[in-house]
Design an enzyme around this catalytic site. Structure first.
Site, short mmCIF file in Angstrom:
data_model
loop_
_atom_site.label_atom_id
_atom_site.label_comp_id
_atom_site.label_asym_id
_atom_site.label_seq_id
_atom_site.Cartn_x
_atom_site.Cartn_y
_atom_site.Cartn_z
N CYS A 1 0.83 -1.20 0.00
CA CYS A 1 0.00 0.00 0.00
C CYS A 1 0.87 1.26 0.00
O CYS A 1 0.60 2.22 -0.73
CB CYS A 1 -0.92 0.00 1.22
SG CYS A 1 -2.14 1.33 1.23
N CYS A 2 1.92 1.26 0.81
CA CYS A 2 2.84 2.39 0.85
C CYS A 2 3.55 2.58 -0.49
O CYS A 2 3.79 3.71 -0.93
CB CYS A 2 3.87 2.20 1.96
SG CYS A 2 3.22 2.43 3.63
N CYS B 1 -1.20 8.05 7.35
CA CYS B 1 -2.49 7.67 6.81
C CYS B 1 -3.41 7.18 7.93
O CYS B 1 -2.96 6.55 8.89
CB CYS B 1 -2.33 6.57 5.76
SG CYS B 1 -1.48 7.12 4.27
N CYS C 1 -3.43 3.42 9.29
CA CYS C 1 -2.19 2.93 9.91
C CYS C 1 -1.66 3.84 11.01
O CYS C 1 -0.51 3.71 11.43
CB CYS C 1 -1.12 2.73 8.83
SG CYS C 1 -1.58 1.55 7.55
N CYS D 1 7.55 3.91 5.85
CA CYS D 1 6.60 3.75 4.75
C CYS D 1 7.28 3.29 3.46
O CYS D 1 6.61 2.82 2.54
CB CYS D 1 5.83 5.04 4.50
SG CYS D 1 6.85 6.39 3.88
#
Length: 240
Positions: free
Chosen positions: A126-127, A207, A210, A233
């Site tokens: 996702c990062c 985010c 997280c 990240c």
């Protein structure tokens, strides 16, 4: 290209980083930023900011040197609403003249995270999708980017230099040796507006999925990926 053909270029990069680190030793953050922006990388430096809990310090120092320096803001589409509004407030308060909002491509999100739940399944991926790839694209055209990282924050960061090279560009860390007390004192001395989530116990803000309130008051980043081994990240990883 044979490995030996790259040595002169790599040596020149290493020499510049070593030379700047030697020059900046003992300098304050304001002087480092002024020199980097005006002499070392004129017109080729950008500041990358999350507009998070401590971001106002680096941005105030930058604006004091030159408010027209580009500031890159990663909008992952997963940020707190408070962060987005704080960005607007801080941009106006500091007189930042070139804030560029960057983020993931729509087609990449539709392909790799159509349900928007990738952070729960694979936070590293996702990062990469929402941060690392957009930033790599945005940094094209710049030779150096500046960050607000500090050595005290994580094990990964404790050995970092003021000037690094990540494999594709130089990275400037003018606040590397600053402590939490230094940050607090600077906020107070310059009457900087605080991120609204700080008073609620969020001392490092990324985010929404997280980020949680701090688990350990002595560790500002203990609310980032809490309960996981992950501490970064990925935008600060060495490029290949």
């Amino acid at each position: 290209m044979r490995p030996d053909d790259r040595k002169p270029c790599l040596t020149a990069i290493e020499d510049k980083a070593e030379s700047l680190n030697s020059l900046y030793r003992g300098w304050g953050a304001a002087a480092i930023i002024a020199h980097a922006a005006g002499e070392a990388f004129p017109g080729r430096i950008a500041f990358v900011s999350s507009f998070g809990a401590e971001s106002a310090v680096l941005l105030h120092l930058m604006a004091s040197a030159d408010p027209s320096i580009p500031v890159l803001f990663l909008d992952t589409n997963k940020l707190f609403g408070e962060t987005v509004r704080y960005r607007s407030r801080l941009q106006h308060h500091l007189g930042l003249e070139d804030v560029r909002v960057i983020g993931p491509r729509k087609r990449d999100l539709e392909r790799d995270d159509p349900q928007g739940v990738l952070s729960m399944k694979d936070p590293d991926e996702c990062c990469r999708l929402r941060k690392a790839e957009p930033l790599t694209r945005a940094l094209k055209g710049f030779d150096c980017w500046a960050t607000g990282r500090k050595r005290h924050q994580t094990e990964f960061r404790k050995e970092m230099e003021t000037v690094e090279h990540d494999g594709s560009s130089f990275k400037l860390n003018p606040l590397a040796n600053w402590t939490r007390a230094d940050i607090a004192d600077y906020f107070s001395a310059h009457k900087l507006p605080e991120h609204p989530l700080v008073k609620q116990g969020y001392h490092s803000i990324g985010c929404m999925p997280c980020t949680s309130k701090v688990v350990d008051e002595n560790d500002a980043r203990s609310g980032r990926w809490a309960g996981q081994a992950k501490t970064e990240c990925g935008i600060h990883s060495k490029k290949k």
